[in-house]
Structure formats: C-alpha cells, structure tokens
Design a protein around this motif. Sequence first.
Motif, PDB file in Angstrom:
ATOM      1  N   TYR A  72       9.255   5.517   0.227  1.00  0.00           N
ATOM      2  CA  TYR A  72       9.069   5.096  -1.160  1.00  0.00           C
ATOM      3  C   TYR A  72       7.635   4.635  -1.384  1.00  0.00           C
ATOM      4  O   TYR A  72       7.001   4.997  -2.370  1.00  0.00           O
ATOM      5  CB  TYR A  72      10.055   3.989  -1.513  1.00  0.00           C
ATOM      6  N   TYR A  75       5.293   7.574  -1.418  1.00  0.00           N
ATOM      7  CA  TYR A  75       5.391   8.306  -2.694  1.00  0.00           C
ATOM      8  C   TYR A  75       4.579   7.589  -3.760  1.00  0.00           C
ATOM      9  O   TYR A  75       3.817   8.209  -4.506  1.00  0.00           O
ATOM     10  CB  TYR A  75       6.852   8.419  -3.107  1.00  0.00           C
ATOM     11  N   ASP A  79       1.460   9.691  -5.213  1.00  0.00           N
ATOM     12  CA  ASP A  79       1.598  10.277  -6.547  1.00  0.00           C
ATOM     13  C   ASP A  79       1.153   9.358  -7.672  1.00  0.00           C
ATOM     14  O   ASP A  79       0.718   9.829  -8.710  1.00  0.00           O
ATOM     15  CB  ASP A  79       3.044  10.695  -6.785  1.00  0.00           C
TER      16      ASP A  79
END
Length: 101
Positions: A72, A75, A79
């Motif tokens: 998590y 990510y 991103d």
Amino acid sequence: MNCSEARRLQALLGAVLRELRSGANASAAAAEPGGDASLYILLIMIFYGCLAGGLILAYTRSRKLESKHDPYHLYIERDWGRGGPGQAAEEGGPAEEERPL
C-alpha cells in the motif's frame, strides 16, 4: 494520670497489652474467611494486568509491522507521490491505462 508513678504506668501498659492480645486472637479468627477474598482479588488484578499488557504489546507490535515496503505504501509513493492521479503521464502522474478503477 501522672507518668512518674511507675506502678500505675506498668499496670496501664499491661492492660493495653492484654487488650491487644485478646483483640488479635479475635481478629485472627474473624480474618480466616477473608483470606480467600484477598486471593481472589489478587488473581483478578493479575488477570486484568496481563490482559492490559497483552493489548499494549499487540498494539505496539502492529504499529511496528507497518513498514515502507508495504504494498500500500509503495503504491502511494509510486502513483501518488509525483503529483497526483489527476495529471497526465508526461506531467508526472500515472498514465491513463495505469490508473486504478
């Protein structure tokens, strides 16, 4: 009472000692059933102490397990870290086909 009178003082202290001894015997007989109650209270306090200690330990260990290598967090860093999901690919955001649904 005058404390200079040794006989009266000795008699008074003797009476106090006899009273304390008779009171100690009566209280020892009365305190016998209370021994179980104090043991019960001690066991309950130990139980709740262990429960609280376990909860504190579990909470602190769960906070340590969150690391930067968590998928998590990777990510979010990959991103969302360069400018947000709303920007185009050439501006630093994720490409249109890479965006999550």
